[in-house]
Design a protein around this motif. Structure first.
Motif, PDB file in Angstrom:
ATOM      1  N   ASP A  97       0.874  -1.344  -0.050  1.00 23.88           N
ATOM      2  CA  ASP A  97       0.139   0.284   0.000  1.00 23.88           C
ATOM      3  C   ASP A  97       1.194   1.370   0.147  1.00 23.88           C
ATOM      4  O   ASP A  97       1.387   1.821   1.016  1.00 23.88           O
ATOM      5  CB  ASP A  97      -0.809  -0.550   1.243  1.00 23.88           C
ATOM      6  N   PRO A  98       1.304   1.925  -1.305  1.00 27.95           N
ATOM      7  CA  PRO A  98       1.760   3.352  -1.121  1.00 27.95           C
ATOM      8  C   PRO A  98       1.829   3.874  -0.364  1.00 27.95           C
ATOM      9  O   PRO A  98       2.297   4.909  -0.395  1.00 27.95           O
ATOM     10  CB  PRO A  98       2.340   3.864  -2.729  1.00 27.95           C
ATOM     11  N   LEU A  99       0.194   4.283  -0.197  1.00 25.74           N
ATOM     12  CA  LEU A  99       0.069   5.639   0.593  1.00 25.74           C
ATOM     13  C   LEU A  99       0.512   5.203   2.025  1.00 25.74           C
ATOM     14  O   LEU A  99       0.663   6.057   2.884  1.00 25.74           O
ATOM     15  CB  LEU A  99      -1.670   5.749  -0.086  1.00 25.74           C
ATOM     16  N   ASP A 100       0.112   3.821   2.492  1.00 24.22           N
ATOM     17  CA  ASP A 100       0.693   3.141   3.664  1.00 24.22           C
ATOM     18  C   ASP A 100       2.018   3.865   4.192  1.00 24.22           C
ATOM     19  O   ASP A 100       2.398   4.538   5.286  1.00 24.22           O
ATOM     20  CB  ASP A 100       0.190   1.884   3.628  1.00 24.22           C
ATOM     21  N   VAL A 101       2.773   3.407   3.187  1.00 25.59           N
ATOM     22  CA  VAL A 101       4.111   3.408   3.422  1.00 25.59           C
ATOM     23  C   VAL A 101       4.813   5.111   2.834  1.00 25.59           C
ATOM     24  O   VAL A 101       5.314   5.616   4.435  1.00 25.59           O
ATOM     25  CB  VAL A 101       4.773   2.815   2.048  1.00 25.59           C
ATOM     26  N   LEU A 139       8.990   5.877  -7.410  1.00 26.71           N
ATOM     27  CA  LEU A 139       8.883   4.375  -7.464  1.00 26.71           C
ATOM     28  C   LEU A 139       7.365   4.607  -6.443  1.00 26.71           C
ATOM     29  O   LEU A 139       6.553   3.204  -7.239  1.00 26.71           O
ATOM     30  CB  LEU A 139       9.512   3.798  -6.774  1.00 26.71           C
ATOM     31  N   LEU A 140       7.272   5.273  -5.578  1.00 24.33           N
ATOM     32  CA  LEU A 140       5.805   4.984  -5.190  1.00 24.33           C
ATOM     33  C   LEU A 140       4.728   6.178  -6.484  1.00 24.33           C
ATOM     34  O   LEU A 140       3.645   4.940  -6.121  1.00 24.33           O
ATOM     35  CB  LEU A 140       5.896   6.236  -4.424  1.00 24.33           C
ATOM     36  N   ALA A 141       5.308   6.847  -7.008  1.00 27.99           N
ATOM     37  CA  ALA A 141       4.243   7.028  -7.905  1.00 27.99           C
ATOM     38  C   ALA A 141       4.027   5.760  -8.920  1.00 27.99           C
ATOM     39  O   ALA A 141       2.461   5.189  -9.485  1.00 27.99           O
ATOM     40  CB  ALA A 141       4.605   8.340  -9.170  1.00 27.99           C
ATOM     41  N   VAL A 142       4.954   5.121  -9.183  1.00 25.00           N
ATOM     42  CA  VAL A 142       4.715   3.735 -10.874  1.00 25.00           C
ATOM     43  C   VAL A 142       3.693   3.182  -9.461  1.00 25.00           C
ATOM     44  O   VAL A 142       2.844   2.194  -9.819  1.00 25.00           O
ATOM     45  CB  VAL A 142       5.576   3.707 -10.803  1.00 25.00           C
ATOM     46  N   ARG A 143       3.975   2.494  -7.899  1.00 24.55           N
ATOM     47  CA  ARG A 143       3.215   1.522  -6.984  1.00 24.55           C
ATOM     48  C   ARG A 143       1.638   2.197  -7.249  1.00 24.55           C
ATOM     49  O   ARG A 143       1.075   1.420  -6.870  1.00 24.55           O
ATOM     50  CB  ARG A 143       4.023   1.534  -6.370  1.00 24.55           C
ATOM     51  N   LEU A 144       2.044   3.653  -7.580  1.00 27.85           N
ATOM     52  CA  LEU A 144       0.180   4.121  -7.115  1.00 27.85           C
ATOM     53  C   LEU A 144      -0.227   3.767  -8.401  1.00 27.85           C
ATOM     54  O   LEU A 144      -1.759   3.395  -8.862  1.00 27.85           O
ATOM     55  CB  LEU A 144       0.577   5.480  -7.003  1.00 27.85           C
ATOM     56  N   CYS A 145       0.428   4.357  -9.595  1.00 24.25           N
ATOM     57  CA  CYS A 145       0.311   4.074 -11.171  1.00 24.25           C
ATOM     58  C   CYS A 145       1.250   3.825 -11.981  1.00 24.25           C
ATOM     59  O   CYS A 145       1.841   4.295 -12.033  1.00 24.25           O
ATOM     60  CB  CYS A 145      -0.565   5.739 -11.181  1.00 24.25           C
TER      61      CYS A 145
END
Length: 175
Positions: A97-101, A139-145
């Protein structure tokens, strides 16, 4: 924002607001006719949150992801690793869950940059990654989208260990 060694970095709502801020900045730049975007940072202490985010996303120990940042001594580096380890134990971020991280061990700077990358990709604007912190946001952006990756270009290979690991995970080479 909180001290990640004791508390989450921010609430989930604050993380979402920072994402929206970054997306809005990218949208405004595109609306102003900017054809290529870049984002970077300059500060002290943000390589700690970057190493923490990297540790979670890549499932690596802080001893591998943490570097000297702005010139930490050996003792300072040991302290940095200890702080990150404490933060990960304390907050237990969910790597799926990238937002949780982001909300537990990231920072508002990383959150806004993540939103900026999402906004650039949504407007089909190439965006340059500049440094380890921007690579964590990327990387967070890529994990979200996952489609956000298509807009990203690496400006250089960051000196921080986590920056190099993040570029590798993103499949980006400076060109």
């Amino acid at each position: 924002p909180g001290n990640i060694a004791r508390d989450p970095a921010m609430t989930r709502q604050q993380a979402l607001q920072a994402l929206e801020t970054g997306m809005g900045l990218a949208a405004q730049a595109a609306a102003d006719g900017v054809q290529a975007l870049g984002i970077g940072e300059m500060g002290i202490g943000n390589t700690t949150t970057t190493a923490a985010v990297t540790s979670v996303l890549l499932d690596l120990p802080p001893s591998v992801t943490a570097g000297r940042g702005a010139g930490l001594s050996d003792a300072g580096l040991v302290h940095k690793v200890t702080v990150i380890q404490r933060a990960l134990v304390q907050s237990q971020p969910n790597r799926k869950d990238p937002l949780d991280v982001l909300s537990k061990v990231g920072g508002l700077d990383i959150a806004a940059m993540t939103g900026f990358y999402l906004g650039a990709a949504a407007r089909n604007r190439p965006v340059l990654l500049d440094g380890a912190i921007s690579c964590a946001a990327a990387l967070l952006a890529v994990r979200l989208c996952p489609n956000a990756r298509k807009a990203m270009l690496a400006s250089h290979r960051p000196a921080e260990p986590c920056g190099q690991l993040l570029l590798q995970e993103l499949g980006l080479e400076p060109g």
